[in-house]
Enzyme design. Sequence first.
Site, PDB file in Angstrom:
ATOM      1  N   CYS A   1       2.641 -25.725 -12.664  1.00 10.09           N
ATOM      2  CA  CYS A   1       3.674 -25.095 -13.498  1.00 10.09           C
ATOM      3  C   CYS A   1       5.085 -25.197 -12.939  1.00 10.09           C
ATOM      4  O   CYS A   1       6.032 -24.919 -13.641  1.00 10.09           O
ATOM      5  CB  CYS A   1       3.322 -23.645 -13.793  1.00 10.09           C
ATOM      6  SG  CYS A   1       3.369 -22.553 -12.359  1.00 10.09           S
TER       7      CYS A   1
ATOM      8  N   HIS B   1       0.393   4.118   1.438  1.00  4.83           N
ATOM      9  CA  HIS B   1      -0.502   4.692   2.448  1.00  4.83           C
ATOM     10  C   HIS B   1      -0.667   6.190   2.234  1.00  4.83           C
ATOM     11  O   HIS B   1       0.276   6.877   1.831  1.00  4.83           O
ATOM     12  CB  HIS B   1       0.076   4.469   3.850  1.00  4.83           C
ATOM     13  CG  HIS B   1       0.333   3.034   4.197  1.00  4.83           C
ATOM     14  ND1 HIS B   1      -0.679   2.158   4.487  1.00  4.83           N
ATOM     15  CD2 HIS B   1       1.488   2.331   4.275  1.00  4.83           C
ATOM     16  CE1 HIS B   1      -0.141   0.957   4.761  1.00  4.83           C
ATOM     17  NE2 HIS B   1       1.159   1.040   4.620  1.00  4.83           N
TER      18      HIS B   1
ATOM     19  N   ILE C   1       0.835  -1.198   0.000  1.00  2.00           N
ATOM     20  CA  ILE C   1       0.000   0.000   0.000  1.00  2.00           C
ATOM     21  C   ILE C   1       0.870   1.248   0.000  1.00  2.00           C
ATOM     22  O   ILE C   1       1.833   1.341   0.766  1.00  2.00           O
ATOM     23  CB  ILE C   1      -0.912   0.051   1.249  1.00  2.00           C
ATOM     24  CG1 ILE C   1      -1.680  -1.262   1.400  1.00  2.00           C
ATOM     25  CG2 ILE C   1      -1.876   1.227   1.164  1.00  2.00           C
ATOM     26  CD1 ILE C   1      -2.469  -1.343   2.695  1.00  2.00           C
TER      27      ILE C   1
END
Lengths: 120, 485, 421
Positions: free
Chosen positions: B446, B51, B49
């Site tokens: 994978c 922020h 984030i």
Amino acid sequence: MKMRICCTTCPNECELDVEIDENKKILSATGNKCPRGLAFAEKEVVDPVRVLASTVKVDNGAHNALLPVRTKEAIPLRYHFEVMHQLEQMEVSAPIQMGDVILPNVCDTGVDVIASRNIR
Amino acid sequence: MKQYDLIIIGGGISGCAIARELSAYQLRVAVLEKNLDVATGTTKANGGIVHGGDDPQPGTLKAKLNVRGVELYPEYAKQLGFKYRETGSMVVGFNEEDLKYLEKLLDNGIKNGVKDIELVKDPKRIREIEPQCSKDAKYAVYCPHCGIVDPFEVAIAMCENAVENGVDFYLGEPVTKIEKKDNLFEITTPKDTYQCTYVIDAAGLHADDVARLAGIDEYNIIARHGDLLMLDKECGVKNLMPLYPIPSPESKGTVALSTLAGNVIVSATAVYREKDDTDSYADGIAQLIAGATKLVNGLNTRKVIRTFAGERAVCENNNNDFWIKPSATCENWFHVAGIQSPGVASAPALAEYVLNMLKENGVPFEKKENWNPIHKEPIDFSELSSEAQDKLIHEEPSYGKIVCRCETVTEGEIVAAIHRNPQATTVEAVKRRTRAGMGRCQSGFCQSKVVHILSRELGIPVEEVRLESKDSWLLAGEVKEGVTK
Amino acid sequence: MKTNYDVIVIGGGPAGMAAAIEADKKGAQVALVERNEELGGILNQCIHPGFGLKYFKEELTGPEYAQRLINELEKTKVEVFLSSMVLEINHLENGNHLVSFINEEGRLSLETKAIVLAMGCRERTRGEIKIPGARVAGVYTAGLAQRYINMDNLKPGTRFVILGSGDIGLIMARRLSLEGMKVEGVYELMPYANGLFRNIKNCLEDFGIPLHLSTTVTRVIGKDRVEAVEVTKVDENLQPIDGTQEIIPCDTLLLSIGLIPENEISSKAGVALNPATNGAIVDDNFETSVKGIFSCGNVLHVHDLADNVTQEAEKTGRNAASYALGETKEAEAKLQVSANFPIGYTVPSTTQKNQNASIYFRVRKPIEEAEMVITSGDKEIFRGKPRSYKPSIMECQMVPAKLLENATDEITLSLEMKESA
């Protein structure tokens, strides 16, 4: 002696209660839905047999590093590690057809190890 | 022995940001990273984030760099070709006591210079801002300019752009010895010795340990551990803006948000533990699930696809602030330490700040004439139009081979990632650059393919391919050796 | 190149191949799209015997089972696209569908009247059961380990702990032992084994590998690679009992903790899913909520026998072909099918009044003795003989059309427990 044996011949997986004598001969058996259950139990108490499946190295497969193989019939369990050892030493070359014999008459059982698939 | 003007120790997001910033100047710069890839410490395990900047205490360095970081990110993202989205965020309150906190938080935010911050007291408006917010939410502090990134994508883009502009990155080279001779530092790693005039210590959790190698003992880092959860893209919630609870003194509390890829991430608990403990803990996981359930309406918390944990470097007795300053006892050594949250949000501003600090301390700076701030973003096959996909496959058929089916990652993208500079040499390094293995099957389908591609492209036996660290082996050799030749 | 088909089958495992073969037999023009470079799906890595007893009436290995279907498929006119990954399904105004996929030739789109979804399933992972501890190398799903050993000729470790007594885990215990890798034990959260009994016997007992019930892995320990796991006994609520922790040294943890149908493409195409199965909601023709899109095999619900997959897929292939060729009659009177705990789900979700119904289901826990009771409204229309039910076995309840005559618009399956003596 009393034993409980699970038959693995078919998906029904019958559980048999068997009673055997000192020579491992079956005296009585209950719980099997078909005669194959009894036949299975007879082998199982004396010398259990299984189909062995494994792989063998392929030296030239387009997509495949290994060929899956199996014993054509069930062989005594006690030979399985010996057969594994023999397969370990082998290498096969494509093309291979399903059913091709890869290792004949393993451990003198009269049973061949065969290829489980085609490899181009 | 290799010679540089300046060496940065640590290739996390801070080290990479500084390297990229310095790459504009005529200095010989190198980065020493102990792991096999950049962004493998705190950078790879956090909420991602940017922020808003309302949380840090006014007057702290954190507050300043966070708010400046929010300003810089959009332009940074454009130049460096990483994904950044302005999402807005809310700190959510449920009662009158929470309101008191939120009023203080608003005041904080205004003092910190957070733009357009707002205290929302109308529950209806809360739901207009984020319809997936808990129905019990009554109050919220709304920061419209909060954003999200993939922190490792940011660090890798900065690193690659730094390399394009002449910075050398040495991966897999932990610093084992530092000596100062005739005003020059001699830094030893298991592979080589490096000589330089200036050192920037950005070694994250171990910045204090690295400084002590040079005889500098000015601060102490302790590790604040955080559990995190990643949920499936199908978890009942889409494009969720970061929602925060009323925080504790230690942490912003359980934050829930949608990532750029569309998963939901729940981040993070806060417990002091030993350094390098990145284990997940059952109580932490339970705390995150409870926290996210309280904040978000309609989140199916059974859809967890991964639990993981990271540690934030906390500088002791420093009011929870960053520790960015020249050493008081050793000339030409600069600390960039204690970069806990909001480290990701601050990174671009931190680099700018460090540059100024170096200038003030007499490091000579002259602009490079040919500095190229533009970094070309790698191809993301799944985001191309049908026509572009078709065209790309015709040019390079390996883009027609899907390796990771959950995230639609092609072999072409993986090969490209491996051959970028620096190379991606591990399964996790490939994952961070391409998303292969990040989906719901968590590389069950994978991994074997990625291992083989790495082996082929790097020319190493499959047994030598590593998951992440030097000793994180994946395979123990062949099953069938065949005929002994 | 041909770009119009009656039926496109997505997936080339035992479901997809069987559906394609049957659709072709009905005279439909069929294409099959497979993501791997060869047909057979997961059967190719299941090198053990135990397949085909029901369908081929003899015991085969996975590759043999696949090879037989491949040989059958090669006799048909079905067009096979290998190494081709379907990215999306779009619906056209004429009622047809457009299947878009990529391979090394480019991005292709094929128009079709009907689609059979047969993409199979994937394994549940560590994240889904949230095993705490270190995030190190050496934690594998059993299927990935199986691929490494049986296809890639690579050892994923040397000393193993297996969590979960699902069939793949049991089969892997034997495989590892045969290839000289050490298996410390199999741990199962539930108080009963999840795999088929034959596998407990042939894979664990034959090799002296212990099975620990009501025990789970509570921590992964290690710095870079697994060095040990902590196992703990659980109580009747499946919660770890403090004080029963034990550290088992090993370098690999294999997870065999269940399978989940892989329906990414289906849900993107608007197909409604059943949360109980994670597969599509289908009617008695195996048609999903989207007209002309059918689903069968492990992508519909997880089967324990490939034989059942094939039989279900054959019906589905025929139904898809009938739909495409305009031979399907509209259902006259639909009946909703539902079930009560401990029956976990039913497939299909609807059936028809004038037809015999085959209703597949699984129980959520082992039941020693219970009677199957089928009700419609408050009327009981069927009561079965008392018998046992196991969660490891997919059951099929046949309901003759005659019994459904008295049904309203729904039927409900319940199991009435017999008081244990």
